[in-house]
Enzyme design. Structure first.
Site, PDB file in Angstrom:
ATOM      1  N   ARG A  17       0.793  -1.049   0.037  1.00 35.42           N
ATOM      2  CA  ARG A  17      -0.154   0.007  -0.228  1.00 35.42           C
ATOM      3  C   ARG A  17       1.012   1.321  -0.004  1.00 35.42           C
ATOM      4  NH1 ARG A  17      -3.135  -3.686  -1.720  1.00 35.42           N
ATOM      5  NH2 ARG A  17      -4.457  -4.976  -0.199  1.00 35.42           N
ATOM      6  N   LYS A  99       3.116  -5.852 -14.481  1.00 37.61           N
ATOM      7  CA  LYS A  99       2.098  -6.721 -14.324  1.00 37.61           C
ATOM      8  C   LYS A  99       0.875  -6.383 -14.999  1.00 37.61           C
ATOM      9  CE  LYS A  99      -0.024  -9.383 -10.966  1.00 37.61           C
ATOM     10  NZ  LYS A  99      -0.305  -8.902  -9.686  1.00 37.61           N
ATOM     11  N   HIS A 136      -1.946 -11.756 -13.224  1.00 36.42           N
ATOM     12  CA  HIS A 136      -3.150 -12.376 -12.301  1.00 36.42           C
ATOM     13  C   HIS A 136      -3.789 -12.935 -13.270  1.00 36.42           C
ATOM     14  CE1 HIS A 136      -5.784 -11.637  -8.910  1.00 36.42           C
ATOM     15  NE2 HIS A 136      -6.824 -12.273  -9.903  1.00 36.42           N
ATOM     16  N   ASP A 247       1.805 -12.851  -1.650  1.00 34.43           N
ATOM     17  CA  ASP A 247       0.613 -12.129  -2.100  1.00 34.43           C
ATOM     18  C   ASP A 247       0.110 -11.516  -0.725  1.00 34.43           C
ATOM     19  OD1 ASP A 247      -1.415 -10.843  -3.371  1.00 34.43           O
ATOM     20  OD2 ASP A 247      -2.316 -12.512  -3.573  1.00 34.43           O
ATOM     21  N   HIS A 251      -5.419  -4.993   4.668  1.00 32.13           N
ATOM     22  CA  HIS A 251      -6.691  -4.225   4.402  1.00 32.13           C
ATOM     23  C   HIS A 251      -7.023  -4.044   6.013  1.00 32.13           C
ATOM     24  CE1 HIS A 251      -7.586  -4.806   0.324  1.00 32.13           C
ATOM     25  NE2 HIS A 251      -7.401  -5.980   0.287  1.00 32.13           N
ATOM     26  N   ALA A 263     -10.953  -8.340  -0.808  1.00 30.96           N
ATOM     27  CA  ALA A 263     -10.141  -9.408  -0.960  1.00 30.96           C
ATOM     28  C   ALA A 263      -8.556  -9.227  -0.337  1.00 30.96           C
ATOM     29  CB  ALA A 263     -10.228 -10.165  -2.312  1.00 30.96           C
TER      30      ALA A 263
END
Length: 344
Positions: A17, A99, A136, A247, A251, A263
């Site tokens: 983040r 990505k 992804h 990963d 949050h 998620a």
């Protein structure tokens, strides 16, 4: 075996983040890992080399004194990414991957690629200059069952992409199925995969154990036990094209424990210890070093870390939460429970 000492690992798929959230989570990773590939799905996303370098500076500023942690950067591909930006990224030495997020596939992916052919010129440039493509691997169409998104992505997008760009280095990120593991095994040396600790430890029952468990909700979503077992077999097999990518996705609690929760599983607080549990249970601790510390650098063309870490077989209790945002903590995987290995 009561302890294991091995080359310091790297995390090849990490979310940290920005701002206060970044400052809260970077120390967990820096304590354990020498390097981490930082995902670019900020809001707004990291789409240019200049943005990636500025983001790297902010991450470095959050590393506690005395820790030699280096963030490795990636670019977020969009329909409008310019091939020349790929050249700038490669020349920077700091950006080592780009990505591919199918638009709408996961957190902050709404600016992602809407059709793979729109980025063919970019992929051609990546293939030519050696920049790695991180993928992804899920389709997003509403007609596809959420548990089938990875399989359909392989069939419709990834298989044709690998055939069209045979020299492009591709990392199939956070794979979750037996079919994905087999895809990587059958592919050439230019295709690899990361696997998370939570997909190795949990199956989809964990989302519904006694009620909805929002802190076990991630994307790609957890799968059947048969897939979990297949992933464990893949990572403990010694195949050099599987490597560690947590990963870890922080949050705030209020955004997880909500009517429409985010998620992501936060695992950086035990980012190597959880993998040790997996390899220990499989009777394959001697193969943890290759998976965690050697395979990733080899694929990316980097040297392994020079120093080592030691893990001790000693249970410790995970806090119920970590400080994150004002009055809104971060709930980690195994909150209030124990982890069986400890970083010495």
């Amino acid at each position: 075996m009561q302890s294991i000492t091995f080359t310091r690992p790297d995390d090849w798929h990490l979310h940290v983040r920005d701002g206060a959230a970044l400052a809260a989570v970077v120390p967990h990773t820096a304590e354990r890992f020498g390097r981490a590939l930082i995902m670019p799905n900020l809001r707004p996303p990291v789409t240019t080399t200049a943005q990636a370098l500025a983001y790297r500076d902010r991450i470095r500023a959050a590393v506690p004194a005395g820790l030699a942690f280096e963030p490795l950067m990636s670019l977020y591909l969009t329909d409008n990414t310019a091939p020349d930006e790929i050249e700038r990224a490669r020349a920077s030495g700091a950006v080592i991957a780009a990505k591919l997020y199918p638009a709408g596939a996961t957190t902050n992916s709404d600016a992602g690629v809407t059709a793979i052919d729109k980025i063919y010129p970019v992929l051609e440039r990546m293939e030519a200059c050696g920049l790695v493509l991180c993928v992804h691997g899920e389709v997003t169409g509403g007609e596809v069952d959420v548990f089938d998104r990875e399989r359909v992505f392989m069939e419709k997008i990834l298989s044709p992409l690998v055939r069209r760009f045979p020299a492009l280095k591709v990392v199939f990120e956070h794979i979750t199925t037996a079919e994905a593991a087999q895809f990587v095994r059958a592919a050439g040396a230019n295709v690899a995969a990361t696997v998370t600790a939570h997909h190795l430890l949990l199956n989809r029952n964990a989302i519904f154990a006694g009620g909805i468990r929002p802190h076990h909700y991630c994307l790609p979503v957890l799968k059947r036990e048969t897939h979990r077992v297949a992933l464990v077999e893949a990572v403990t097999s010694g195949n050099p094209r599987f490597f560690l990518g947590t990963d870890s996705a922080p949050h705030a609690r209020s955004t997880k424990e909500a009517a429409c929760g985010c998620a992501g599983c936060y695992t950086a607080h035990a980012g190597i210890e959880l993998y040790a549990e997996v390899f220990d249970a499989a009777g394959a601790l001697e193969r943890l070093e290759a998976f965690a510390s050697l395979n990733g650098p080899a694929f990316y063309g980097l040297a392994p870390n020079a120093d080592k870490i030691t893990l001790v077989r000693e249970s410790w209790s995970v806090p119920a939460g970590f400080p994150y945002l004002d009055d809104d903590p971060l709930v980690p995987l195994r909150a209030g429970e124990s982890v069986g290995w400890r970083l010495a």
